[in-house]
Write an enzyme that holds these catalytic residues in place. Structure first.
Site, PDB file in Angstrom:
ATOM      1  N   LYS A  14       0.839  -1.208   0.000  1.00  0.00           N
ATOM      2  CA  LYS A  14       0.000   0.000   0.000  1.00  0.00           C
ATOM      3  C   LYS A  14       0.866   1.248   0.000  1.00  0.00           C
ATOM      4  CE  LYS A  14      -4.080  -1.574   2.528  1.00  0.00           C
ATOM      5  NZ  LYS A  14      -4.939  -1.252   3.664  1.00  0.00           N
ATOM      6  N   GLU A  41      -8.472  -0.473  16.822  1.00  0.00           N
ATOM      7  CA  GLU A  41      -9.497  -0.579  15.766  1.00  0.00           C
ATOM      8  C   GLU A  41     -10.856  -0.235  16.388  1.00  0.00           C
ATOM      9  OE1 GLU A  41      -8.261  -1.776  12.667  1.00  0.00           O
ATOM     10  OE2 GLU A  41     -10.224  -1.385  11.760  1.00  0.00           O
ATOM     11  N   ASP A  73      -8.690   2.692   4.698  1.00  0.00           N
ATOM     12  CA  ASP A  73      -9.394   1.502   5.166  1.00  0.00           C
ATOM     13  C   ASP A  73     -10.290   0.967   4.069  1.00  0.00           C
ATOM     14  OD1 ASP A  73      -8.829   2.315   8.214  1.00  0.00           O
ATOM     15  OD2 ASP A  73      -9.608   0.266   8.034  1.00  0.00           O
ATOM     16  N   GLY A 158      -6.132 -11.155   0.833  1.00  0.00           N
ATOM     17  CA  GLY A 158      -7.498 -11.036   1.361  1.00  0.00           C
ATOM     18  C   GLY A 158      -8.503 -11.849   0.559  1.00  0.00           C
ATOM     19  N   PHE A 159      -9.596 -11.199   0.165  1.00  0.00           N
ATOM     20  CA  PHE A 159     -10.671 -11.884  -0.545  1.00  0.00           C
ATOM     21  C   PHE A 159     -10.469 -11.899  -2.068  1.00  0.00           C
ATOM     22  CE2 PHE A 159     -12.784 -10.990   3.558  1.00  0.00           C
ATOM     23  CZ  PHE A 159     -13.235 -12.281   3.849  1.00  0.00           C
ATOM     24  N   ASP A 160      -9.274 -11.565  -2.540  1.00  0.00           N
ATOM     25  CA  ASP A 160      -9.010 -11.575  -3.986  1.00  0.00           C
ATOM     26  C   ASP A 160      -9.388 -12.900  -4.669  1.00  0.00           C
ATOM     27  OD1 ASP A 160      -8.203  -8.973  -4.235  1.00  0.00           O
ATOM     28  OD2 ASP A 160      -6.058  -9.386  -4.221  1.00  0.00           O
ATOM     29  N   LYS A 198      -5.568  -5.491 -11.900  1.00  0.00           N
ATOM     30  CA  LYS A 198      -6.314  -5.207 -10.668  1.00  0.00           C
ATOM     31  C   LYS A 198      -6.346  -3.691 -10.412  1.00  0.00           C
ATOM     32  CE  LYS A 198      -6.657  -5.871  -5.728  1.00  0.00           C
ATOM     33  NZ  LYS A 198      -6.178  -6.424  -4.472  1.00  0.00           N
ATOM     34  N   HIS A 203     -10.648  -0.334  -6.041  1.00  0.00           N
ATOM     35  CA  HIS A 203     -11.310   0.603  -5.133  1.00  0.00           C
ATOM     36  C   HIS A 203     -10.284   1.501  -4.442  1.00  0.00           C
ATOM     37  CE1 HIS A 203     -10.181  -3.179  -3.415  1.00  0.00           C
ATOM     38  NE2 HIS A 203     -10.239  -2.733  -2.181  1.00  0.00           N
TER      39      HIS A 203
END
Ligand code: IMP
Length: 218
Positions: A14, A41, A73, A158-160, A198, A203
């Site tokens: 990131k 968090e 986030d 992650g959810f990729d 990607k 996003h």
């Protein structure tokens, strides 16, 4: 003098991505290190509130030399689950993972591929928040898509492996599931495509672009 953005993230990927983006504005991005346990968090239901809380918690740790402060986030929001896991995406990934997500949606099937996409609709969403010294600016990005029937691909994070993005039009804007676009992964998940592909859908990239547009050029 070069403007500096301190980015609160433990994720080297990131940081690199943000560096690349902000360089075009002549802004240097540096990772902000804070002692373990400094950032709690928050129990919030929107990414906006999570990001705001993290900015407030990190502000006292901004180096004396000054600069701006950024947090980012993101989460996966599944329509059939009323937006779950949303802000709890990293916890959901650690606990049920991609396999659990596929299982949760296993009853949502259809012979018609378009109907299946609609039943399994979801989106990734990201909020990038930046303290510019006076106020907090927010950048917002969304990537619509659907949850795959099974895990596919071994790239990404992650959810990729279970996320199939909706096609993009010729301007790079996301389309509704029934529309075929200029750019498509042809049913492949984010974990099966190149990082560059990607990036076109991302996003996170959209949130950073949105934020950058609000910053004055120096
Ligand atoms: P974060 O706030 O960017 O760390 O995202 C929180 C969680 O959402 C991650 O741990 C992932 O499970 C999920 N997530 C967010 N963005 C992505 C993405 O681009 N691909 C896959 N999973 C993502």
């Amino acid at each position: 003098m070069e403007r500096i953005v301190w980015f609160l993230t433990g994720n080297a990927g990131k940081l690199e991505e943000a560096r690349h983006h902000f360089a075009s504005m002549g802004i240097e991005v540096r990772g902000l290190e804070v002692p373990d346990g400094t950032i709690v968090e928050p129990q919030a239901t929107s990414l906006h509130d999570v990001a705001t809380s993290k900015i407030q918690q990190a502000l006292p740790h901004l180096p004396q030399e000054g600069g701006m402060l950024m947090v980012e986030d993101a989460g996966l929001f599944v329509s059939a689950l009323n937006g779950f896991p949303g802000v709890y995406s990293s916890y959901a990934h650690e606990t049920i993972g991609c396999q659990g997500m596929v299982k949760l949606l296993s009853h949502l099937v259809s012979e018609d591929p378009l109907q299946a996409k609609k039943l399994r609709a979801c989106h990734f969403e990201a909020v990038a928040a930046l303290w510019d010294g006076e106020q907090i600016l927010y950048g917002h990005g969304v990537c619509p898509g659907s949850i795959a029937m099974e895990l596919q691909g071994d790239g990404g994070f992650g959810f990729d492996p279970v996320f199939i993005p909706s096609d993009l039009d010729e301007h790079g804007e996301p389309l509704s599931p029934e529309t075929l676009g200029a750019l498509s992964t042809h049913g492949q998940t984010f974990a099966s495509v190149s990082l560059e592909t990607k990036h076109a859908f991302s996003h996170r990239r959209r949130a950073l672009d949105d934020l950058l547009q609000q910053l004055p050029r120096s």
